[in-house]
Design an enzyme around this catalytic site. Structure first.
Site, PDB file in Angstrom:
ATOM      1  N   ASP A  27      24.479  -0.004  25.938  1.00 49.05           N
ATOM      2  CA  ASP A  27      25.724   0.577  25.409  1.00 49.05           C
ATOM      3  C   ASP A  27      26.789   0.575  26.479  1.00 49.05           C
ATOM      4  O   ASP A  27      27.981   0.567  26.185  1.00 49.05           O
ATOM      5  CB  ASP A  27      25.487   2.010  24.920  1.00 49.05           C
ATOM      6  CG  ASP A  27      24.949   1.985  23.507  1.00 49.05           C
ATOM      7  OD1 ASP A  27      23.750   1.709  23.346  1.00 49.05           O
ATOM      8  OD2 ASP A  27      25.751   2.185  22.573  1.00 49.05           O
TER       9      ASP A  27
ATOM     10  N   CYS B 297      14.568   0.236  20.681  1.00 51.26           N
ATOM     11  CA  CYS B 297      15.754   0.421  19.835  1.00 51.26           C
ATOM     12  C   CYS B 297      16.052  -0.861  19.050  1.00 51.26           C
ATOM     13  O   CYS B 297      15.152  -1.712  18.874  1.00 51.26           O
ATOM     14  CB  CYS B 297      16.961   0.860  20.637  1.00 51.26           C
ATOM     15  SG  CYS B 297      18.259   1.570  19.574  1.00 51.26           S
TER      16      CYS B 297
END
Ligand code: RUB
Length: 355
Positions: free
Chosen positions: A229, A160
């Protein structure tokens, strides 16, 4: 965004008697103007124009600060209501990045203690500024700490696009270490493209691979570094879909996994058993609607994040230092200030409201 705002017709001195529905339009217009920056920011977060947990948190803090400065109300209760509705709009955008409600909680805290509108406004603006400043500092601090875990000659794999994870890699390169990177493509939104551009701009030798090639290359890798996250109280890390497969593959190959995460990504409510909601986005991100419509028996599933258990993670690097994932509770208590007592306070408030 502007197209959703009702257009105001031009008025002249002779047509100043305003019909009721126009008045309603005007007041809706004024309301939407007030929320404009907040709704624009919310839209950008939802559409992922603003993405990555740290950036999302800073954007929300900035929107709240802007909103506090712009709203014109004549009493404190209305100011609080306006701020709360703006906070709700922002928090509802993406459910997984805990950095978002944490940033909003930090910026909004103290609002109930303010005694005047000015005091409340200044409080929001200064807490937002402090948050944005400390968030940027945290990313830099993590880069320093994390880069020390990278040795000269190492090959690092990342998944990512995480500013915290890339910070560590770029800092290692900046301090003269010869490194090479494997970066995944990151289906379906291709955040890997952003990553390889950043690595290329930094002059770092990079290999771009499809997500499913991780196991084929894992024996060429010395260290995996990824972002987060959310980090739960039991040290599990919630990050971009595929993170758990990468971490599992690394654990099987005995390659260390390091997670770069600011303290505001730790999730206080997981102490009381609350689970992190995994965002599932539109199937059209994975397969074009024309194709899926022609396949009535096929449902496209598109979870944006997954959960990596603590046992696949060697270290979480925060701005407060590197910790084993099992120490997540300490971060929640010491750095976010959410101990068990805080939850008791919340329960007391909630049960009073229910009475
Ligand atoms: C981004 C993602 C990142 C974390 C950490 O997902 O999973 O790894 O948010 O990023 P998306 P950062 O692209 O769906 O937002 O370190 O930049 O906060």
């Amino acid at each position: 965004m502007f197209s959703s705002v009702p257009a105001l017709s031009k008025t002249t001195a002779t047509d100043m008697i305003i019909p009721g529905d126009t008045l309603l339009c005007i007041s809706l217009y004024i309301e939407s103007m007030k929320l404009m920056f907040v709704t624009e920011t919310a839209e950008k977060i939802k559409s992922m124009e603003i993405r990555g947990a740290g950036r999302i948190a800073r954007a929300a803090a900035e929107a709240l600060s802007h909103h506090a400065s712009e709203i014109k109300v004549d009493n404190l209760a209305s100011f609080r209501r306006e701020m709360e509705s703006a906070a709700n709009v922002l928090v509802a955008t993406r459910p997984t990045a805990v950095s978002l409600p944490n940033a909003v909680h930090i910026v909004m805290s103290g609002l109930n203690q303010a005694e005047t509108i000015d005091e409340a406004k200044n409080g929001v603006v200064s807490r937002a500024e402090r948050f944005m400043h400390s968030s940027r500092n945290a990313v830099q601090q993590i880069a320093q700490f994390g880069s020390r875990h990278i040795r000269d000659g190492d090959t690092i794999l990342t998944h990512c696009n995480s500013e915290a994870a890339l910070g560590c890699i770029i800092e290692a390169h900046r301090t003269g270490k010869e490194i090479e990177v494997f970066a995944t493509e990151v289906r379906p939104r291709n955040q890997g493209l952003v990553t390889i551009r950043m690595l290329n701009n930094a002059g770092i030798k990079t290999n771009f691979i499809v997500d499913s090639a991780v196991r084929s290359f894992i024996h060429d890798v010395d260290l995996v570094i990824m972002g987060a996250d959310a980090v739960t109280v039991n040290g599990a890390v919630v990050n971009k879909i595929g993170t758990s497969q990468v971490a599992h593959t690394a654990a099987e190959a005995r390659v260390n996994v390091l997670i770069a995460a600011e303290t505001y990504k730790f999730a206080p409510r997981t102490i009381m058993g609350e689970l992190i909601q995994i965002e599932e986005r539109a199937g059209s991100e994975v397969l074009a609607d024309e194709i899926s419509q022609s396949l009535p028996y096929v449902t496209v599933r598109n979870p944006a994040f997954d959960v990596t258990p603590a046992e696949y993670i060697d270290l979480i690097v925060t701005e407060a230092g590197a910790i084993p994932p099992q120490m997540a509770y300490i971060i929640i208590r010491e750095y976010l200030g959410w101990g068990i007592e805080e939850f008791h306070k919340i329960f007391e408030i909630n049960s009073k409201h229910e009475e």
